[in-house]
Design an enzyme around this catalytic site. Structure first.
Site, PDB file in Angstrom:
ATOM      1  N   CYS B 100       0.879  -1.168   0.000  1.00 25.51           N
ATOM      2  CA  CYS B 100       0.000   0.000   0.000  1.00 25.51           C
ATOM      3  C   CYS B 100       0.915   1.217   0.000  1.00 25.51           C
ATOM      4  O   CYS B 100       1.529   1.518   1.022  1.00 25.51           O
ATOM      5  CB  CYS B 100      -0.916   0.011   1.223  1.00 25.51           C
ATOM      6  SG  CYS B 100      -1.859   1.548   1.362  1.00 25.51           S
ATOM      7  N   CYS B 103      -0.659   4.344   2.322  1.00 24.18           N
ATOM      8  CA  CYS B 103      -0.644   4.268   3.788  1.00 24.18           C
ATOM      9  C   CYS B 103      -0.124   2.891   4.169  1.00 24.18           C
ATOM     10  O   CYS B 103       1.045   2.607   3.935  1.00 24.18           O
ATOM     11  CB  CYS B 103      -2.017   4.591   4.372  1.00 24.18           C
ATOM     12  SG  CYS B 103      -3.420   3.883   3.488  1.00 24.18           S
ATOM     13  N   SER B 104      -0.956   2.042   4.756  1.00 23.49           N
ATOM     14  CA  SER B 104      -0.484   0.685   5.070  1.00 23.49           C
ATOM     15  C   SER B 104      -1.661  -0.276   5.093  1.00 23.49           C
ATOM     16  O   SER B 104      -1.760  -1.119   5.968  1.00 23.49           O
ATOM     17  CB  SER B 104       0.257   0.662   6.401  1.00 23.49           C
ATOM     18  OG  SER B 104      -0.556   1.216   7.417  1.00 23.49           O
ATOM     19  N   CYS B 105      -2.590  -0.152   4.116  1.00 27.18           N
ATOM     20  CA  CYS B 105      -3.743  -1.054   4.011  1.00 27.18           C
ATOM     21  C   CYS B 105      -3.247  -2.499   4.000  1.00 27.18           C
ATOM     22  O   CYS B 105      -2.307  -2.836   3.272  1.00 27.18           O
ATOM     23  CB  CYS B 105      -4.534  -0.767   2.739  1.00 27.18           C
ATOM     24  SG  CYS B 105      -5.231   0.893   2.705  1.00 27.18           S
TER      25      CYS B 105
END
Lengths: 99, 200
Positions: B100, B103-105
């Site tokens: 991602c 962000c950090s999905c």
């Protein structure tokens, strides 16, 4: 509602940078702006995150999985490698429109 | 003079927020506790069991690819209020790598908390731009005729990889197969490695 784009159709991510004009919440990566890809499939309709993030009424938009050639984006990429990214309909235009 | 509050300000702020939400009937302490417990329960073992089942059960494999959320709920994942789970099917000649960049999905419902490296700026920047070198650093060297497909998880779905079942695992039980699957294989930085066969 029938999605605007069909699998296999060539599309382009709109070459626009609205974040330059003000604070926005966008889910379309910078590196894909203006890049052409192919619709893999429609993933369904989702409330537009650009409105949700600011607690505005968010209309549902079609979300697509779009397949890009890595080499068109990064010249040093290995031939044949690809990139698959979720892009909302309002960020896409038919690729021919820009040709 | 009032006694200074020893708690960090952020905790006091959180408590005021929770109290305000509870007073308005938006969320209760019990609901927060249940959600926290479900998050703590989620671990890569859920994803691992789903992959192992898909390797031996064609009907489950079809469900997993068609509706990952429903498949996950059959394995005890709490999908309420979760983003839909999408499953990326590796095939001979096609390998998926999930990142991602925005962000950090991460598919927390079936993998648990994202590891620090997945959230690092280095991984997020390099996986999308230089995937083969990133893979090589994980010990995953793919021949040129295998397409690397980087999946930038930027919007509504959370993605996990269904890797190819490795050779040398013929006749393995489901639990043995699941032991090959880690968080790393479920996002595609590593391939499942059979190693020496476990005693049946």
């Amino acid at each position: 509602m029938t999605p605007r784009f069909a699998p296999g159709q060539r599309v382009r991510v709109r070459p626009v940078w609205p974040e330059a004009l003000g604070r926005l919440h966008l889910r379309t990566p910078h590196y894909l702006r203006g890049q052409a890809g192919v619709i893999e499939r429609c993933l369904g309709r989702f409330p537009n995150p650009e409105d949700l993030a600011f607690r505005r009424p968010a209309a549902e938009r079609d979300l697509y999985h779009v397949l890009f050639d890595q080499r068109a984006i990064w010249p040093e990429a290995a031939p044949g490698d690809t990139l698959l990214v979720e892009i909302f309909e309002h960020w896409l235009e038919a690729a021919d429109a820009q040709a | 003079m009032p006694k200074p509050d020893p708690r960090p300000e952020s905790i006091a702020l959180l408590e005021r927020l929770v109290a305000a939400l509870a007073a308005r009937g938006i969320v209760s302490e019990e609901e927060i506790a249940a959600k926290r417990a479900a998050t703590e329960r989620a671990s890569p073992q859920i994803g691992a069991r789903m992959v192992a089942r898909a390797w031996i059960d064609p009907a489950f494999r079809a469900l997993l690819l068609a509706d990952g959320s429903r498949a996950a709920s059959l394995f005890g994942a709490d999908m309420r209020g979760q983003p839909p789970l999408g499953v990326l099917e590796d095939r001979p000649g096609l390998h998926h790598l999930v990142v991602c960049t925005l962000c950090s999905c991460y598919p927390r419902a079936v993998l648990g908390y994202p590891p620090a490296w997945y959230k690092s700026q280095a991984y997020r920047a390099r996986a999308v731009r230089d995937p083969r070198r990133v893979l090589a650093e994980w010990g995953t060297v793919l021949p040129p005729d295998v397409q690397v497909r980087v999946v930038d998880s930027t919007a509504e779905y959370r993605w996990m990889v269904l890797p190819l079942r490795p050779a040398g695992t013929e006749g393995w039980e489901e639990a043995q197969l699941a032991s090959l699957i880690t968080a790393e294989t479920l996002v595609g930085v590593r391939l499942p490695q059979p190693g020496p066969a476990l005693p049946a």
